[in-house]
Design a protein around this motif. Sequence first.
Motif, PDB file in Angstrom:
ATOM      1  N   TYR A   1     -90.510 -99.215 -83.634  1.00 32.66           N
ATOM      2  CA  TYR A   1     -90.960 -99.105 -85.017  1.00 32.66           C
ATOM      3  C   TYR A   1     -92.014 -98.002 -85.112  1.00 32.66           C
ATOM      4  CZ  TYR A   1     -89.083-103.257 -87.452  1.00 32.66           C
ATOM      5  OH  TYR A   1     -88.269-104.173 -88.086  1.00 32.66           O
TER       6      TYR A   1
ATOM      7  N   SER B   1     -94.998 -96.247 -88.205  1.00 36.44           N
ATOM      8  CA  SER B   1     -95.679 -96.474 -89.470  1.00 36.44           C
ATOM      9  C   SER B   1     -96.355 -95.198 -89.917  1.00 36.44           C
ATOM     10  CB  SER B   1     -96.731 -97.578 -89.300  1.00 36.44           C
ATOM     11  OG  SER B   1     -97.570 -97.659 -90.433  1.00 36.44           O
TER      12      SER B   1
ATOM     13  N   LYS C   1     -93.935 -99.281 -92.881  1.00 38.15           N
ATOM     14  CA  LYS C   1     -93.282 -99.366 -91.586  1.00 38.15           C
ATOM     15  C   LYS C   1     -91.850 -98.886 -91.705  1.00 38.15           C
ATOM     16  CE  LYS C   1     -92.163-104.223 -92.360  1.00 38.15           C
ATOM     17  NZ  LYS C   1     -92.367-105.621 -91.913  1.00 38.15           N
TER      18      LYS C   1
ATOM     19  N   ARG D   1     -99.198-103.535 -90.051  1.00 37.65           N
ATOM     20  CA  ARG D   1    -100.254-102.527 -90.132  1.00 37.65           C
ATOM     21  C   ARG D   1    -101.095-102.823 -91.372  1.00 37.65           C
ATOM     22  NH1 ARG D   1     -99.945 -96.141 -89.607  1.00 37.65           N
ATOM     23  NH2 ARG D   1    -102.130 -95.741 -89.075  1.00 37.65           N
TER      24      ARG D   1
ATOM     25  N   PHE E   1    -102.181-101.213 -85.260  1.00 32.52           N
ATOM     26  CA  PHE E   1    -100.734-101.340 -85.409  1.00 32.52           C
ATOM     27  C   PHE E   1    -100.267-102.372 -84.397  1.00 32.52           C
ATOM     28  CE2 PHE E   1     -96.774-100.465 -87.016  1.00 32.52           C
ATOM     29  CZ  PHE E   1     -95.930 -99.657 -86.272  1.00 32.52           C
TER      30      PHE E   1
END
Lengths: 111, 110
Positions: free
Chosen positions: A47, A49, A55, A68, A74
Motif C-alpha cells: 500500500y 499513501s 491510501k 494514516r 503510516f
Amino acid sequence: DVKVTQSSRYLVKRTGEKVFLECVQDMDHENMFWYRQDPGLGLRLIYFSYDVKMKEKGDIPEGYSVSREKKERFSLILESASTNQTSMYLCATATPNYGYTFGSGTRLTVV
Amino acid sequence: EDQVTQSPEALRLQEGESSSLNCSYTVSGLRGLFWYRQDPGKGPEFLFTLYSAGEEKEKERLKATLTKKESFLHITAPKPEDSATYLCAVRRNYGQNFVFGPGTRLSVLP
C-alpha cells in the motif's frame, strides 16, 4: 537526514492474530509506502499513501490494510495473520531526487 | 508490463577484483533509475539516481552508468565491506511508486 522509524525489528505472531506494524517519519513527507521483501521475489508494494487519510493499493494488498491518521505515521495492519505473511516488511518515504528512504524493517514471523 | 531484472543473482569476488552488476529495465516513461545498497537485516540505503542515457555517477569505489535499456554498477577494487545486496529500481512517469529489481548479492572475500 530523513529518518524513518519502524517500531519493531522482530515480531512473532500466531495465525489469526491482528497485527499492527507502525512507521513514523520525521521530515513531513507526503508520500509513504509499505513493501514486503521475500527471497527471490524482491520488494513488492503493498500500500501507499499520498496524504493523511489517503491510501492506494499497491501490487499485493490482499490480507492487508493501512491507516494514516497523521502525516508522520503510516500503519500496516494484518487483519488475520497467516503463515504466508511471514516476511520482511519495509516502510519508506520518497522524494523525486532521492527515491526512497527506508526504515530498518520489521521481520515478521507468523506461526 | 514494466519490469526490472538484475544480473547476476549472486557474485563472489576476491578483494581488489573489479566487476560490474547489471540492471535491465522495460518501463514506459522513465523518471529515474535508482541504485540502493542493502545490508542483511536492514532497509535499503540510497546510492545513486540516474535520469538520462549517458549519465554517470560515482561514489568511492562505485560508479553507476545508464543507457536507454540498462544500467551498470561498476565496482572498482572492491573491499569486503562492499559485500551487500545491490538493488536497482525505476520510477515511472505515472503513479508514485517504483519498480524494483530482485537484487544482486555481492560477496567480496578478503
